[in-house]
Scaffold this motif. Structure first.
Motif, PDB file in Angstrom:
ATOM      1  N   ALA A  75       0.975  -1.359  -0.052  1.00 55.35           N
ATOM      2  CA  ALA A  75       0.152   0.000  -0.058  1.00 55.35           C
ATOM      3  C   ALA A  75       0.981   1.258   0.065  1.00 55.35           C
ATOM      4  O   ALA A  75       0.575   2.251  -0.808  1.00 55.35           O
ATOM      5  CB  ALA A  75      -0.785   0.101   1.256  1.00 55.35           C
ATOM      6  N   VAL A  76       1.800   1.276   0.785  1.00 60.65           N
ATOM      7  CA  VAL A  76       2.850   2.348   0.776  1.00 60.65           C
ATOM      8  C   VAL A  76       3.389   2.584  -0.556  1.00 60.65           C
ATOM      9  O   VAL A  76       3.542   3.662  -1.036  1.00 60.65           O
ATOM     10  CB  VAL A  76       3.926   2.334   2.085  1.00 60.65           C
ATOM     11  CG1 VAL A  76       4.982   3.406   1.774  1.00 60.65           C
ATOM     12  CG2 VAL A  76       3.042   2.550   3.284  1.00 60.65           C
ATOM     13  N   ASP A  77       4.129   1.370  -1.113  1.00 58.83           N
ATOM     14  CA  ASP A  77       4.738   1.479  -2.118  1.00 58.83           C
ATOM     15  C   ASP A  77       3.633   1.939  -3.574  1.00 58.83           C
ATOM     16  O   ASP A  77       4.007   2.761  -4.225  1.00 58.83           O
ATOM     17  CB  ASP A  77       5.139   0.088  -2.663  1.00 58.83           C
ATOM     18  CG  ASP A  77       6.491  -0.354  -2.038  1.00 58.83           C
ATOM     19  OD1 ASP A  77       6.971   0.706  -1.322  1.00 58.83           O
ATOM     20  OD2 ASP A  77       6.807  -1.235  -2.058  1.00 58.83           O
ATOM     21  N   GLU A  78       2.474   1.638  -3.358  1.00 56.51           N
ATOM     22  CA  GLU A  78       1.463   2.080  -4.478  1.00 56.51           C
ATOM     23  C   GLU A  78       1.227   3.795  -4.277  1.00 56.51           C
ATOM     24  O   GLU A  78       1.132   4.361  -5.185  1.00 56.51           O
ATOM     25  CB  GLU A  78      -0.057   1.260  -4.207  1.00 56.51           C
ATOM     26  CG  GLU A  78      -0.907   1.915  -5.291  1.00 56.51           C
ATOM     27  CD  GLU A  78      -2.146   1.011  -5.190  1.00 56.51           C
ATOM     28  OE1 GLU A  78      -2.260  -0.150  -4.557  1.00 56.51           O
ATOM     29  OE2 GLU A  78      -3.254   1.629  -5.449  1.00 56.51           O
ATOM     30  N   ALA A  79       1.214   4.186  -3.041  1.00 56.78           N
ATOM     31  CA  ALA A  79       1.036   5.431  -2.730  1.00 56.78           C
ATOM     32  C   ALA A  79       2.242   6.328  -3.265  1.00 56.78           C
ATOM     33  O   ALA A  79       1.993   7.063  -4.006  1.00 56.78           O
ATOM     34  CB  ALA A  79       0.786   5.770  -1.253  1.00 56.78           C
ATOM     35  N   LEU A  80       3.214   5.872  -3.010  1.00 65.81           N
ATOM     36  CA  LEU A  80       4.598   6.566  -3.444  1.00 65.81           C
ATOM     37  C   LEU A  80       4.566   6.622  -5.063  1.00 65.81           C
ATOM     38  O   LEU A  80       4.857   7.574  -5.531  1.00 65.81           O
ATOM     39  CB  LEU A  80       5.765   5.951  -2.745  1.00 65.81           C
ATOM     40  CG  LEU A  80       6.127   6.057  -1.229  1.00 65.81           C
ATOM     41  CD1 LEU A  80       7.225   5.524  -0.630  1.00 65.81           C
ATOM     42  CD2 LEU A  80       5.675   7.519  -0.821  1.00 65.81           C
ATOM     43  N   ALA A  81       4.367   5.471  -5.616  1.00 61.05           N
ATOM     44  CA  ALA A  81       4.264   5.450  -7.127  1.00 61.05           C
ATOM     45  C   ALA A  81       3.157   6.207  -7.772  1.00 61.05           C
ATOM     46  O   ALA A  81       3.455   6.392  -8.741  1.00 61.05           O
ATOM     47  CB  ALA A  81       4.092   3.942  -7.528  1.00 61.05           C
ATOM     48  N   ALA A  82       2.244   6.542  -6.870  1.00 61.56           N
ATOM     49  CA  ALA A  82       1.411   7.634  -7.424  1.00 61.56           C
ATOM     50  C   ALA A  82       1.704   9.214  -7.237  1.00 61.56           C
ATOM     51  O   ALA A  82       0.751  10.006  -7.393  1.00 61.56           O
ATOM     52  CB  ALA A  82      -0.190   7.376  -6.720  1.00 61.56           C
ATOM     53  N   ASP A 105      -0.720  -2.768 -13.839  1.00 64.77           N
ATOM     54  CA  ASP A 105       0.485  -2.383 -14.584  1.00 64.77           C
ATOM     55  C   ASP A 105       0.592  -0.887 -14.210  1.00 64.77           C
ATOM     56  O   ASP A 105       1.762  -0.520 -13.595  1.00 64.77           O
ATOM     57  CB  ASP A 105       0.108  -2.359 -16.156  1.00 64.77           C
ATOM     58  CG  ASP A 105       0.174  -3.733 -16.757  1.00 64.77           C
ATOM     59  OD1 ASP A 105       0.712  -4.530 -15.961  1.00 64.77           O
ATOM     60  OD2 ASP A 105      -0.433  -3.848 -17.720  1.00 64.77           O
ATOM     61  N   VAL A 106      -0.310  -0.045 -14.205  1.00 67.40           N
ATOM     62  CA  VAL A 106      -0.304   1.163 -13.532  1.00 67.40           C
ATOM     63  C   VAL A 106      -1.063   1.024 -12.331  1.00 67.40           C
ATOM     64  O   VAL A 106      -2.126   0.778 -11.782  1.00 67.40           O
ATOM     65  CB  VAL A 106      -1.186   2.368 -14.424  1.00 67.40           C
ATOM     66  CG1 VAL A 106      -1.105   3.636 -13.776  1.00 67.40           C
ATOM     67  CG2 VAL A 106      -0.517   2.271 -15.854  1.00 67.40           C
ATOM     68  N   PRO A 107      -0.231   1.444 -11.111  1.00 59.70           N
ATOM     69  CA  PRO A 107      -0.882   1.387  -9.952  1.00 59.70           C
ATOM     70  C   PRO A 107      -2.253   2.106  -9.555  1.00 59.70           C
ATOM     71  O   PRO A 107      -2.302   2.942 -10.278  1.00 59.70           O
ATOM     72  CB  PRO A 107       0.139   2.220  -9.039  1.00 59.70           C
ATOM     73  CG  PRO A 107       1.628   2.262  -9.692  1.00 59.70           C
ATOM     74  CD  PRO A 107       1.078   2.111 -11.300  1.00 59.70           C
ATOM     75  N   CYS A 108      -3.186   1.565  -9.302  1.00 57.75           N
ATOM     76  CA  CYS A 108      -4.255   1.882  -9.089  1.00 57.75           C
ATOM     77  C   CYS A 108      -4.813   3.431  -8.478  1.00 57.75           C
ATOM     78  O   CYS A 108      -5.363   4.130  -9.188  1.00 57.75           O
ATOM     79  CB  CYS A 108      -5.107   0.688  -8.159  1.00 57.75           C
ATOM     80  SG  CYS A 108      -6.959   1.110  -7.969  1.00 57.75           S
ATOM     81  N   LEU A 109      -3.970   3.707  -7.552  1.00 62.16           N
ATOM     82  CA  LEU A 109      -3.917   5.117  -7.114  1.00 62.16           C
ATOM     83  C   LEU A 109      -3.680   5.848  -8.071  1.00 62.16           C
ATOM     84  O   LEU A 109      -4.458   7.014  -8.268  1.00 62.16           O
ATOM     85  CB  LEU A 109      -3.384   5.132  -5.658  1.00 62.16           C
ATOM     86  CG  LEU A 109      -3.542   6.660  -5.146  1.00 62.16           C
ATOM     87  CD1 LEU A 109      -5.037   7.055  -4.636  1.00 62.16           C
ATOM     88  CD2 LEU A 109      -2.587   6.842  -3.868  1.00 62.16           C
ATOM     89  N   LYS A 110      -2.658   5.739  -8.866  1.00 59.48           N
ATOM     90  CA  LYS A 110      -2.147   6.534  -9.843  1.00 59.48           C
ATOM     91  C   LYS A 110      -3.324   6.795 -11.059  1.00 59.48           C
ATOM     92  O   LYS A 110      -3.465   7.699 -11.424  1.00 59.48           O
ATOM     93  CB  LYS A 110      -0.866   5.748 -10.612  1.00 59.48           C
ATOM     94  CG  LYS A 110      -0.117   6.709 -11.799  1.00 59.48           C
ATOM     95  CD  LYS A 110       1.235   6.604 -11.692  1.00 59.48           C
ATOM     96  CE  LYS A 110       2.012   7.470 -12.402  1.00 59.48           C
ATOM     97  NZ  LYS A 110       2.133   7.217 -13.905  1.00 59.48           N
TER      98      LYS A 110
END
Ligand code: G1P
Length: 299
Positions: free
Chosen positions: A42-49, A140-145
């Protein structure tokens, strides 16, 4: 055009009773999928967004989460002295830049809405994201992004949505749907965990939200909803009509890691998606599917 979304709130105060006894002494967010705890995805997804500030809303017995996102000098020294560069890199990259991760406590388990409200001072008066670590998304593209990009066009609030079987509506926040272009849907109403017979649609909210700060005013009313809890869904419903509110059918696959079957499925899917695990995982899945356990030590 929505303001830039800088902060993500991750509520992690839940007890994890569905995973007892595994979660007796460790937080459920620390359960690993392959080799990373849920909270790290979850943290990685947030940072990737593009999120800059992570706010974790914790509770009692969640210290392992704080330790996970901190340095461990003893471990670093041992890995260094043994020349384990890859492992050293893997543990170092977890630690966010100093000051970019904050913790606040939810003193009483009053519901998801209350947990988000606990973060109000750390978020301030700007749009923000919420991620529920139980919902793991392989994309492929993080959901939050995907959501933040969509919000740049729509403005206002966005929830990630997916269709569920009608008999499952009582597990989720469910949309009352307005205009629908197949990807973005206009949210006309939101109901928390409706009975299948009363559900306005079968489009469910997954644990990814982009929210306007006005939600804090509604949450502050502390109204109780489904299950006697202060529900995020009820306060989101109050914002409809005042600012744009959309559901995004994200591309990717969501796993409900709050259930044992979903958690197992996530482990299989994430292993199959990884270059270093694909061959071993494929072999195992095939062998078990054929009804024969693999020979001892073959993994
Ligand atoms: C929460 C929300 C619900 C949402 C779900 C997604 O429910 O209240 O609206 O659909 O997360 O996982 P919970 O899973 O905490 O019961």
């Amino acid at each position: 055009m929505a303001g830039r979304i800088r902060t993500a709130v991750l509520p992690v105060a839940g007890l994890g009773t569905r995973f007892l006894p595994a979660t007796k002494a460790i937080p459920k967010e620390m359960l690993p999928v392959v080799d990373r705890p849920l909270i790290q995805y979850a943290v990685d997804e947030a940072l990737a967004a593009g999120i800059e500030n992570i706010v974790l809303v914790t509770g009692r017995n969640k210290a392992a989460i704080e330790d996970h996102f901190d340095r461990s000098p003893e471990l670093d020294r041992v890995l260094e002295s043994r020349g384990k560069e890859r492992e050293l890199e893997a543990v170092s990259r977890i630690v966010p830049e100093a000051g970019r991760i904050s913790y606040t406590r939810q003193p009483d388990a009053l519901g998801l809405g209350h947990a988000v409200w606990c973060a109000r001072e750390l978020v301030g008066n700007e749009p923000f994201a919420v991620l529920l670590a139980d919902d793991l998304v392989l994309a492929d593209v993080p959901c939050l992004k995907q959501m933040i990009e969509a919000a740049a066009d729509t403005g206002g609030s966005i929830v990630a949505v997916e269709d569920v079987p009608r008999e499952h509506t009582s597990r989720y926040g469910i949309l009352d749907v307005g205009a629908d272009d197949g990807r973005l849907v206009e949210v006309r109403g939101l109901v928390e965990k409706p009975d299948p017979a009363d559900a306005p649609s079968t489009l469910s909210v997954i644990g990814r939200y982009v929210l306007m700060p006005e939600i804090f005013g509604h949450l502050g009313a502390m109204d109780r909803g489904a299950g006697g809890e202060i529900q995020l869904t009820d306060s989101m419903a109050k914002m409809i009509g005042h600012s744009p509110f959309h559901g995004l059918r994200f591309s990717g696959r969501r796993f409900d890691c709050g259930s044992k079957a979903g958690f197992l499925e996530a482990n299989i899917a994430f292993a199959l998606a990884r270059d270093d695990m694909r061959d071993a995982a494929t072999k195992l899945v095939r062998t078990y599917a054929a009804g024969a356990p693999p020979a001892a030590g073959s993994a």
